[in-house]
Design an enzyme around this catalytic site. Structure first.
Site, PDB file in Angstrom:
ATOM      1  N   HIS A 146      30.900  29.389  72.675  1.00  0.00           N
ATOM      2  CA  HIS A 146      31.774  29.636  73.826  1.00  0.00           C
ATOM      3  C   HIS A 146      32.762  30.782  73.601  1.00  0.00           C
ATOM      4  O   HIS A 146      33.795  30.845  74.269  1.00  0.00           O
ATOM      5  CB  HIS A 146      32.557  28.367  74.211  1.00  0.00           C
ATOM      6  CG  HIS A 146      31.731  27.285  74.826  1.00  0.00           C
ATOM      7  ND1 HIS A 146      30.882  26.504  74.094  1.00  0.00           N
ATOM      8  CD2 HIS A 146      31.642  26.857  76.112  1.00  0.00           C
ATOM      9  CE1 HIS A 146      30.296  25.620  74.898  1.00  0.00           C
ATOM     10  NE2 HIS A 146      30.726  25.823  76.128  1.00  0.00           N
ATOM     11  N   ASP A 194      26.142  34.818  76.237  1.00  0.00           N
ATOM     12  CA  ASP A 194      26.836  33.610  75.797  1.00  0.00           C
ATOM     13  C   ASP A 194      26.176  32.390  76.422  1.00  0.00           C
ATOM     14  O   ASP A 194      25.637  32.459  77.535  1.00  0.00           O
ATOM     15  CB  ASP A 194      28.305  33.675  76.210  1.00  0.00           C
ATOM     16  CG  ASP A 194      29.143  32.586  75.566  1.00  0.00           C
ATOM     17  OD1 ASP A 194      29.243  31.501  76.165  1.00  0.00           O
ATOM     18  OD2 ASP A 194      29.706  32.819  74.487  1.00  0.00           O
ATOM     19  N   GLU A 308      24.770  17.462  82.210  1.00  0.00           N
ATOM     20  CA  GLU A 308      25.714  17.771  83.295  1.00  0.00           C
ATOM     21  C   GLU A 308      25.052  18.677  84.334  1.00  0.00           C
ATOM     22  O   GLU A 308      25.620  19.664  84.795  1.00  0.00           O
ATOM     23  CB  GLU A 308      26.965  18.452  82.728  1.00  0.00           C
ATOM     24  CG  GLU A 308      27.708  17.618  81.702  1.00  0.00           C
ATOM     25  CD  GLU A 308      28.947  18.304  81.166  1.00  0.00           C
ATOM     26  OE1 GLU A 308      30.000  17.644  81.089  1.00  0.00           O
ATOM     27  OE2 GLU A 308      28.868  19.496  80.833  1.00  0.00           O
ATOM     28  N   CYS A 407      38.344  20.238  80.674  1.00  0.00           N
ATOM     29  CA  CYS A 407      38.197  21.457  81.467  1.00  0.00           C
ATOM     30  C   CYS A 407      38.651  21.255  82.909  1.00  0.00           C
ATOM     31  O   CYS A 407      39.118  22.202  83.548  1.00  0.00           O
ATOM     32  CB  CYS A 407      36.745  21.928  81.436  1.00  0.00           C
ATOM     33  SG  CYS A 407      35.540  20.631  81.793  1.00  0.00           S
TER      34      CYS A 407
END
Length: 637
Positions: A146, A194, A308, A407
């Site tokens: 990340h 990324d 997710e 988050c």
């Protein structure tokens, strides 16, 4: 007709494209004065921002920067992406300082920026997880590290500061990070991406804010590299990273929902600034298909806890819905960009649905507890979260004060702080209102003349939206109101000395509107019955109740005698509206339980018996009263 945004003075907005059908009216030009979203912004400013700061200080996430600056070794608290939460909080602070300046918040912001900037390396690299003595090497784990994701959130915070205040130490740090990333990943650098997109839209917005073309060039490289398997998918697969199919070849959003939505937002930005209509058309197709097949009634996206992620088409279970709050933020980001580009009301419709039924559901009314996931059904009583310890994100059946992966609270904070920027737009014809809130709006039309209006409404509980013109151009102009899809055919607009027309999702009032002109839009907010597409197995044979933009839910507490699993709704049941609740007559299935819950079809099975009334509440208010059971979709008798 598309307009060139460069001809307008720069707005205070998170997104300022150089071209598009519509130009944003910035957050500094819109003051939400009263009602639903004004209350949310007040709570966000008074409670949520400080709540997030205190938790991250307590858990050592901010101290990571202090340890990195002091070269104290590899020790670090929090997950690999914890830096990004500090950056999202700084973005929220920047928007809030632009919305309503506060000296104490300014001092807090400056102190936090100083701690972040002190950890930056001489070549511009800034991350507390990698690159220091005893830590993994820089960019040694692009799948899960990340690093560019954190850099993207730092850049977004800096853009917010540029547009609400002035260049400062945060902006300087972000520019050095962006220059470092260009050197490392630009045309002559690593041909890689990324694992978690977000740097793409961040770089484009930095290019727009600074005029530096290298940042747009780098964003385009990241978008074009995605989908070619540059990452190691491992057991979870490349779709999780949106790295299995090139962006311009995909027809639907898939994989990890937040990743996919952030990437799509960045692709729109790149397409707009590069004039790449093929890329833009690809994302428009992805939006259309995803909304038609992979989106919940609430606007939530992401049906699988595993990864997710988005599920397959029409895979939309209610009780196992993931519908992450951050995915709601990503959805708003994407839809807003498409609205500015295309001017189509359908994008503003989804923004409204998502704001009221996902974004507003995330935090409680106090602003210090949050949902990470947003299911549409809770079959057993929730469990109160420990207010003194971080909760596991998916395991939180009640709102939690904080999460091990937190988050969503900071994402909520930055979104609500900047919400004024999503209310209105302008084009050559005049001013458009897309979201309804009591507000004062004063802005310049593309020709340079000023228009100012005052909006008064009790929306979403009252469908009347009244606008008084305070300042008007000398020439004829048009004031446009979005007419939500649920109000098509029944919305009305009243205006004197003007021409009115309702078409293509907008009520347009045109003519010699002058200071003192009064226009009233009326939208029907009577309860309505909604049925699902029959291809959604999980909700077939059920109905839901909506009113205006709000989805309603049945909720029962521990001592409630009604068992929601036994509720059946008659085909002719008529919901009755109260002030902010809806009463629905229902039957209760009183048949006894059996040792085997299956059997043959029989003609003499007893009909459900027992009549009662359910009080339905707005979905965003569920779990406010304590542990409860909840259903949005109710089975028909």
């Amino acid at each position: 007709m598309a307009i060139e945004q460069a001809t307008r003075r720069e707005a205070v907005s998170a997104v300022i494209p150089s071209r598009g059908r519509l130009a944003p009216v910035g957050a500094s030009e819109v003051e939400i004065t009263d009602g639903f979203w004004a209350d949310r912004q007040a709570v966000n400013a008074a409670t949520t921002i400080d709540h997030c700061l205190r938790w991250m200080e307590r858990l050592g996430w901010i101290a990571n920067f202090d340890r990195t600056a002091a070269a104290e070794g590899p020790d670090r608290d929090g997950r690999e992406f914890a830096d990004s939460e500090i950056y999202k909080l700084l973005e929220a602070m920047a928007w809030e300082l632009g919305r309503a300046h506060d000296d104490e918040l300014e001092r807090t912001y400056d102190a936090l920026v100083a701690r972040v900037a002190a950890a930056q390396q001489p070549d511009g690299y800034l991350n507390t997880r990698f690159g220091s003595p005893g830590q993994p090497a820089r960019y040694s784990d692009l799948e899960w590290g990340h690093e560019l994701y954190c850099a993207g959130h730092l850049i977004q915070a800096a853009v917010a500061r540029l547009r609400t205040g002035r260049p400062d130490a945060l902006v300087e740090a972000a520019l050095r990070v962006a220059d470092h990333v260009y050197k490392e990943f630009g045309p002559d650098g690593r041909q890689a991406v990324d694992g978690h997109p977000v740097i793409e839209p961040a770089l484009v917005e930095l290019a727009r804010a600074t005029g530096e073309p290298r940042y747009l060039e780098l964003a385009k490289l990241f978008v074009d590299r995605r989908g070619h398997g540059t990452l190691d998918g491992g057991e979870i697969g490349l779709a999780y990273f949106s790295d299995d199919v090139p962006v311009r070849d995909s027809e639907v959003l898939r994989g990890h929902a937040v990743r996919a939505l952030y990437l799509a937002a960045g692709a729109v930005d790149v397409a707009i600034e590069s004039g790449d209509d093929g890329l833009l058309d690809a994302v428009k197709t992805q939006w259309d298909t995803t909304v038609a097949r992979r989106t919940y009634l609430t606007g939530g996206m992401g049906s699988r806890h595993e990864g997710e992620s988005f599920g397959d088409d029409f895979e939309l279970p209610s009780d196992r819905a993931y519908s992450e709050t951050c995915a709601g933020v990503g959805s708003v980001m994407l839809s807003w960009r498409l609205l500015l580009s295309e001017g189509d009301a359908k994008y503003a419709d989804l923004i409204e649905r998502t704001l009221f039924n996902v974004i507003a559901t995330g935090p409680d009314t106090r602003g210090d507890a949050f949902f990470y996931v947003n299911p549409l059904e809770r079959t057993v009583l929730g469990v109160e979260a420990d207010p003194d310890h971080p909760s596991e994100r998916a395991a939180s059946s009640q709102r939690a004060s904080w999460f091990a992966v937190s988050c969503c609270p900071t994402n909520i904070a930055r979104t609500i702080a900047s919400l004024s920027a999503y209310v209105a737009t302008v084009d050559e014809s005049g001013l458009q209102l897309h979201q309804f809130a009591s507000a004062r709006i004063r802005t310049a039309l593309p020709g340079g003349q000023t228009v100012a209006v005052t909006v008064a409404t009790g929306y979403p509980y009252d469908g009347t939206v009244e606008v008084v013109v305070d300042e008007a151009p000398e020439h004829e102009w048009t004031l446009s109101f979005r007419v939500p899809s649920w109000a098509q055919g029944s919305a009305t607009v009243d205006a004197t000395d003007a021409t009115t027309m309702i078409e293509d999702g907008y009520a347009r009032v045109s003519g010699a509107l002058r200071a003192g002109s009064r226009i009233t839009l009326r939208l029907p907010v009577e309860p309505r019955v909604t049925v699902p597409d029959a291809r959604i197995d999980a909700t077939r044979g059920s109905i839901a109740i909506e009113s205006g933009p709000l989805v309603y839910a049945a909720e029962t507490l521990a001592d409630d005698p009604v068992q929601l699993e036994r509720v059946r709704v008659g085909h002719d049941a008529a919901p009755v509206r109260g002030t902010d609740t809806i009463t629905l007559p229902v039957a209760l299935d009183t048949r006894p339980d059996h040792t085997w819950p299956y059997g043959p079809v029989t003609v003499d099975r007893p009909e459900p018996a027992g009549q009662t009334e359910l009080q339905l509440i707005p979905y965003h208010r569920w779990a406010e009263r304590g542990p409860s059971r909840m259903r949005v979709w109710l089975p028909l008798a």
